[in-house]
Scaffold this active site. Structure first.
Site, mmCIF file in Angstrom:
data_model
loop_
_atom_site.group_PDB
_atom_site.id
_atom_site.type_symbol
_atom_site.label_atom_id
_atom_site.label_comp_id
_atom_site.label_asym_id
_atom_site.label_seq_id
_atom_site.Cartn_x
_atom_site.Cartn_y
_atom_site.Cartn_z
ATOM 1 N N GLN A 253 30.701 57.086 53.850
ATOM 2 C CA GLN A 253 32.562 57.554 53.635
ATOM 3 C C GLN A 253 32.629 58.972 53.072
ATOM 4 O O GLN A 253 31.562 59.768 52.455
ATOM 5 C CB GLN A 253 33.018 57.089 52.441
ATOM 6 C CG GLN A 253 34.702 57.321 51.773
ATOM 7 C CD GLN A 253 35.597 56.922 52.523
ATOM 8 O OE1 GLN A 253 34.970 55.895 53.595
ATOM 9 N NE2 GLN A 253 36.946 57.611 52.295
ATOM 10 N N LYS B 87 38.263 48.741 52.953
ATOM 11 C CA LYS B 87 37.787 48.930 54.189
ATOM 12 C C LYS B 87 37.096 47.763 54.194
ATOM 13 O O LYS B 87 36.626 46.494 55.448
ATOM 14 C CB LYS B 87 36.909 50.251 54.504
ATOM 15 C CG LYS B 87 37.404 51.091 55.182
ATOM 16 C CD LYS B 87 36.637 52.126 55.217
ATOM 17 C CE LYS B 87 37.474 54.003 55.550
ATOM 18 N NZ LYS B 87 36.442 54.945 55.334
ATOM 19 N N ASP C 142 33.229 56.360 63.398
ATOM 20 C CA ASP C 142 33.934 57.313 62.654
ATOM 21 C C ASP C 142 34.157 58.034 63.947
ATOM 22 O O ASP C 142 35.035 58.570 64.545
ATOM 23 C CB ASP C 142 33.224 57.658 61.820
ATOM 24 C CG ASP C 142 34.337 57.645 60.634
ATOM 25 O OD1 ASP C 142 34.899 57.254 60.310
ATOM 26 O OD2 ASP C 142 33.411 57.428 59.626
#
Ligand SMILES: Nc1nc2c(c(=O)[nH]1)N[C@@H](CN(C=O)c1ccc(C(=O)N[C@@H](CCC(=O)O)C(=O)O)cc1)CN2
Length: 291
Positions: A97, A53, A120
């Site tokens: 995460q 990422k 997200d």
């Protein structure tokens, strides 16, 4: 006949090129999009995903910030990092995460992220907006699947789509996105009766169950488009390899198009994260999607 292979790496490269060009335009206006990634613990796969990422962000010109906390970090310590990032106006996107270590309540942490920075799309504000058809930040993996489906089929209106799996991260948002694209949607799960029969009626199958090669040729209508979200590491013939939720070799002669694992949906997840970070930066500066 053999199905067309849907190349997720090539599709992700196209998304990243688009994002990179748009980031350059924003930077010329004095806006530098920034993404903060929070990793708690030492899960090896999560470490790889976070590294990728950060790499992709740097490639497209997005500033990246990395926060690493030990596996024994308290929920309060994670929430403190999130609160600091919420308050920092130079940070446009925040990502924690997953999975988090078992002692930390995931929902509590995800709900603490400012919905405007929730790249997200996991905050209930964004989840609710998605099901109401509002233009919100959308979970990256389902958004990536939609790109692959539109690249393959064009308009999805009227298609019968079956989503196998009902997780909050993939199955449920996937179903909402397919519905918003005017598909007729069926969601299958562990209590579904004769799932292979229901799945066998689908024009589009999205497999997201996390069970290696569960979906065989008898689940697939000839000519269906199959998107495999599963990434399962298995031991086979004495070596470790990644396989999807779909029995790729068995389904290949039946489907009209299929994503491989690896190289299918996975690369799209990170590309769509960059897309969402750009979108969040634009929205926070009062710009529309076109500006
Ligand atoms: N906060 C989040 N956590 C997690 C997400 C997420 O979207 N947000 N998704 C997954 C992990 N993930 C990204 O975080 C991810 C998974 C897989 C890939 C990928 O490119 N996979 C490759 C294979 C990689 C390998 O060799 O291991 C592929 O499929 O080709 C990217 C991102 C859970 N956590």
């Amino acid at each position: 006949m053999s199905a067309q292979l849907i190349d997720g790496k090539a599709a992700a490269a196209r998304v990243l090129a688009e994002v990179g060009a748009d980031v350059a335009v924003l930077k010329a206006r004095g806006i530098e999009p920034a993404l903060a990634v929070v990793l708690v613990g030492d899960d090896p796969a999560s470490q790889v995903y976070v590294r990728n990422k950060v790499l992709r962000a740097n490639e497209v010109g997005i500033r990246s910030l990395e926060y690493r906390l030990g596996a024994d970090a308290s929920a309060e310590a994670v929430l403190e990092v999130v609160a600091g990032l919420n308050a920092d106006a130079s940070v446009n996107g925040i990502l924690v995460q997953l999975p988090l270590p078992a002692h930390i309540d995931e929902t509590r942490v995800l709900q603490a992220i400012d919905p405007a920075k929730d790249v997200d799309g996991f905050h209930s504000e964004n989840v609710g907006g998605l099901s109401q058809g509002r233009p919100v930040l959308t979970p990256c993996t389902p958004a990536g699947c939609m790109r692959l489906l539109r690249d393959t089929l064009g308009d999805l209106s009227g298609k019968h789509a079956v989503v196998v799996g009902r997780s909050n991260i993939v199955g449920k948002p996937m179903a909402a996105l397919l519905l918003a694209a005017n598909c007729s949607v069926t969601v299958l799960h562990s209590r579904s009766v004769k799932p292979e029969k229901l799945c066998g009626q689908a024009d589009i199958v999205v497999a997201a169950v996390g069970r290696p090669r569960m979906i065989g040729a008898d689940w697939i209508k000839p000519g269906a488009v199959v998107i495999d979200v599963g990434i399962n590491r298995i031991e086979e013939n004495g070596r470790s390899r990644l396989v999807g939720d779909v029995d790729f070799d068995a389904v290949l002669p039946v489907a009209s198009a299929i994503t491989p694992v690896p190289g299918g949906v996975g690369p799209m997840t990170i590309a769509m994260l960059m897309h969402n970070t750009l979108l969040a930066a634009r929205q926070q500066h009062g710009l529309s999607a076109q500006e």
